[in-house]
Design an enzyme around this catalytic site. Structure first.
Site, PDB file in Angstrom:
ATOM      1  N   LYS A 245       0.844  -1.200   0.000  1.00 18.41           N
ATOM      2  CA  LYS A 245       0.000   0.000   0.000  1.00 18.41           C
ATOM      3  C   LYS A 245       0.875   1.244   0.000  1.00 18.41           C
ATOM      4  O   LYS A 245       1.772   1.380   0.833  1.00 18.41           O
ATOM      5  CB  LYS A 245      -0.908   0.038   1.232  1.00 18.41           C
ATOM      6  CG  LYS A 245      -1.825   1.264   1.257  1.00 18.41           C
ATOM      7  CD  LYS A 245      -2.757   1.255   2.451  1.00 18.41           C
ATOM      8  CE  LYS A 245      -2.103   1.800   3.710  1.00 18.41           C
ATOM      9  NZ  LYS A 245      -1.947   3.289   3.659  1.00 18.41           N
TER      10      LYS A 245
ATOM     11  N   ASP B  47      -3.714   4.120  -2.003  1.00 19.42           N
ATOM     12  CA  ASP B  47      -4.671   4.599  -1.006  1.00 19.42           C
ATOM     13  C   ASP B  47      -4.643   6.126  -0.958  1.00 19.42           C
ATOM     14  O   ASP B  47      -4.016   6.718  -0.073  1.00 19.42           O
ATOM     15  CB  ASP B  47      -4.315   3.999   0.355  1.00 19.42           C
ATOM     16  CG  ASP B  47      -5.330   4.341   1.432  1.00 19.42           C
ATOM     17  OD1 ASP B  47      -6.474   4.689   1.079  1.00 19.42           O
ATOM     18  OD2 ASP B  47      -4.971   4.256   2.621  1.00 19.42           O
TER      19      ASP B  47
ATOM     20  N   LYS C 256      -7.646   7.993  -1.146  1.00 16.32           N
ATOM     21  CA  LYS C 256      -8.907   8.451  -0.568  1.00 16.32           C
ATOM     22  C   LYS C 256      -9.443   9.677  -1.324  1.00 16.32           C
ATOM     23  O   LYS C 256      -9.687  10.746  -0.745  1.00 16.32           O
ATOM     24  CB  LYS C 256      -8.744   8.764   0.924  1.00 16.32           C
ATOM     25  CG  LYS C 256      -8.316   7.553   1.752  1.00 16.32           C
ATOM     26  CD  LYS C 256      -8.220   7.902   3.233  1.00 16.32           C
ATOM     27  CE  LYS C 256      -7.807   6.709   4.070  1.00 16.32           C
ATOM     28  NZ  LYS C 256      -6.400   6.316   3.845  1.00 16.32           N
ATOM     29  N   LEU C 257      -9.654   9.514  -2.610  1.00 14.02           N
ATOM     30  CA  LEU C 257     -10.115  10.615  -3.456  1.00 14.02           C
ATOM     31  C   LEU C 257     -11.467  11.143  -2.975  1.00 14.02           C
ATOM     32  O   LEU C 257     -12.366  10.377  -2.643  1.00 14.02           O
ATOM     33  CB  LEU C 257     -10.212  10.147  -4.907  1.00 14.02           C
ATOM     34  CG  LEU C 257      -8.901   9.628  -5.522  1.00 14.02           C
ATOM     35  CD1 LEU C 257      -9.161   9.049  -6.904  1.00 14.02           C
ATOM     36  CD2 LEU C 257      -7.855  10.728  -5.572  1.00 14.02           C
TER      37      LEU C 257
ATOM     38  N   ASP D 178     -13.811  14.615  -4.073  1.00 19.82           N
ATOM     39  CA  ASP D 178     -14.001  15.890  -4.762  1.00 19.82           C
ATOM     40  C   ASP D 178     -15.307  15.786  -5.544  1.00 19.82           C
ATOM     41  O   ASP D 178     -16.047  14.808  -5.400  1.00 19.82           O
ATOM     42  CB  ASP D 178     -12.803  16.177  -5.685  1.00 19.82           C
ATOM     43  CG  ASP D 178     -12.508  17.674  -5.811  1.00 19.82           C
ATOM     44  OD1 ASP D 178     -13.452  18.433  -6.117  1.00 19.82           O
ATOM     45  OD2 ASP D 178     -11.353  18.079  -5.602  1.00 19.82           O
ATOM     46  N   ILE D 179     -15.576  16.746  -6.402  1.00 18.80           N
ATOM     47  CA  ILE D 179     -16.769  16.659  -7.228  1.00 18.80           C
ATOM     48  C   ILE D 179     -16.615  15.486  -8.199  1.00 18.80           C
ATOM     49  O   ILE D 179     -15.482  15.087  -8.523  1.00 18.80           O
ATOM     50  CB  ILE D 179     -17.053  17.974  -7.975  1.00 18.80           C
ATOM     51  CG1 ILE D 179     -15.924  18.290  -8.965  1.00 18.80           C
ATOM     52  CG2 ILE D 179     -17.253  19.121  -6.981  1.00 18.80           C
ATOM     53  CD1 ILE D 179     -16.230  19.476  -9.872  1.00 18.80           C
TER      54      ILE D 179
ATOM     55  N   THR E 298     -10.212   4.472  10.759  1.00 21.23           N
ATOM     56  CA  THR E 298      -9.978   3.708  11.985  1.00 21.23           C
ATOM     57  C   THR E 298      -9.488   4.574  13.140  1.00 21.23           C
ATOM     58  O   THR E 298      -9.444   4.120  14.281  1.00 21.23           O
ATOM     59  CB  THR E 298      -8.968   2.570  11.745  1.00 21.23           C
ATOM     60  OG1 THR E 298      -7.774   3.116  11.185  1.00 21.23           O
ATOM     61  CG2 THR E 298      -9.539   1.529  10.797  1.00 21.23           C
TER      62      THR E 298
ATOM     63  N   ARG F 252      -3.254  -5.071  14.345  1.00 20.64           N
ATOM     64  CA  ARG F 252      -2.111  -5.061  15.250  1.00 20.64           C
ATOM     65  C   ARG F 252      -1.913  -6.453  15.831  1.00 20.64           C
ATOM     66  O   ARG F 252      -2.816  -6.970  16.501  1.00 20.64           O
ATOM     67  CB  ARG F 252      -2.339  -4.061  16.406  1.00 20.64           C
ATOM     68  CG  ARG F 252      -2.320  -2.594  15.978  1.00 20.64           C
ATOM     69  CD  ARG F 252      -0.927  -2.163  15.596  1.00 20.64           C
ATOM     70  NE  ARG F 252      -0.846  -0.765  15.223  1.00 20.64           N
ATOM     71  CZ  ARG F 252      -1.009  -0.300  13.990  1.00 20.64           C
ATOM     72  NH1 ARG F 252      -1.286  -1.132  13.010  1.00 20.64           N
ATOM     73  NH2 ARG F 252      -0.885   0.985  13.725  1.00 20.64           N
TER      74      ARG F 252
ATOM     75  N   GLY G 248       0.931  -1.977   8.798  1.00 25.67           N
ATOM     76  CA  GLY G 248       1.982  -1.005   8.539  1.00 25.67           C
ATOM     77  C   GLY G 248       3.132  -1.127   9.501  1.00 25.67           C
ATOM     78  O   GLY G 248       4.037  -1.942   9.338  1.00 25.67           O
ATOM     79  N   ARG G 249       3.108  -0.288  10.542  1.00 26.64           N
ATOM     80  CA  ARG G 249       4.248  -0.171  11.440  1.00 26.64           C
ATOM     81  C   ARG G 249       4.681  -1.461  12.133  1.00 26.64           C
ATOM     82  O   ARG G 249       5.876  -1.650  12.365  1.00 26.64           O
ATOM     83  CB  ARG G 249       3.976   0.940  12.453  1.00 26.64           C
ATOM     84  CG  ARG G 249       4.132   2.322  11.843  1.00 26.64           C
ATOM     85  CD  ARG G 249       3.463   3.404  12.656  1.00 26.64           C
ATOM     86  NE  ARG G 249       2.000   3.328  12.554  1.00 26.64           N
ATOM     87  CZ  ARG G 249       1.176   4.216  13.081  1.00 26.64           C
ATOM     88  NH1 ARG G 249       1.642   5.235  13.754  1.00 26.64           N
ATOM     89  NH2 ARG G 249      -0.132   4.081  12.921  1.00 26.64           N
TER      90      ARG G 249
END
Length: 229
Positions: A32, A58, A60-61, A63-64, A118, A179, A208-209
């Site tokens: 990702k 990722d 996260k679009l 807009d119009i 989240t 996690r 991720g982390r």
């Protein structure tokens, strides 16, 4: 390699991202890349990092509808497998994003609608004017997105069972907030272990982390991949 596991490469450091993908692609089905990376390095950076690995882009679009459709068309040459929009952008925006993917020359990216981030808990949602709680907001936005043609949803692990009960097996569920047991929660409020999320019905889990900050990221990814096999 476990196709269900997505490694979140949340760094603006191009060499670091390339090294992470190199050592993780044997264990993860996708990687990702998000705003932090894409705004720094753009399409060229994505291509340099992908190294033959499928990408979950990722962004996260939101807009119009016309602008989001144009953005999706601009991203098609990069051939992301998964691409996110905000469900709160509304049905016309989501449908415009889905329709734009029909122009793909190669693999058509699947459009995923983000329901509730989240990082939100009930109090955080209330601050934004949503008074009836996380579960109702997730269901509301999920129904809107799927009716508009979205291929799937990004949701908290704690909404997996709720969404499966409401919509069955068809929607693709991509689940961050994962996690492994014993790992600190950091900035996410609604989390679950990898095994719990897959058992609940997640198609993909995003980690991720706990992987990228591990002393040996490849070993951390291999352990999670084995745990959810």
């Amino acid at each position: 390699m476990n196709a269900r596991l997505i490694a979140a490469i949340d760094t603006p450091d191009l060499p670091r991202a390339q090294e992470l993908v190199r050592c993780l692609k044997a264990h993860c089905g996708l990687v990702k890349l998000g705003l932090e990376f894409f705004l720094r390095h753009g399409p060229d950076g994505l291509m340099a990092v992908a190294q033959g690995t499928d990408v979950f882009l990722d962004l996260k679009l939101f807009d119009i509808p016309n602008t989001v459709a144009g953005a999706v068309r601009s991203l098609l040459p990069l051939e992301p497998r998964l691409l996110t929009v905000h469900a709160s952008g509304g049905s016309k925006m989501i449908n415009a994003a889905v329709e734009a993917t029909t122009h793909a020359q190669g693999v058509r990216p699947k459009i995923l609608a983000v329901t509730v981030l989240t990082s939100f808990d009930e109090a955080g949602l209330a601050e934004t004017g949503i008074a009836d709680g996380t579960a109702q907001q997730v269901l509301r936005l999920a129904r809107l997105a799927l009716d508009a043609g979205a291929d799937g949803l990004v949701c908290s692990p704690h909404e997996i069972a709720l969404l499966r009960q409401a919509f069955g097996k068809k929607p693709l569920l991509v689940v961050p907030g994962i996690r492994p047991a014993g790992v600190a929660l950091a900035d996410q409020a609604r989390v679950m272990t990898p095994e719990q999320a897959v058992a609940a019905g997640a198609d993909y889990i995003v980690v991720g982390r706990p992987i990228t900050n591990a002393a040996i990221p490849a070993e951390a990814a291999a352990m999670i991949a084995a745990a959810i096999k």
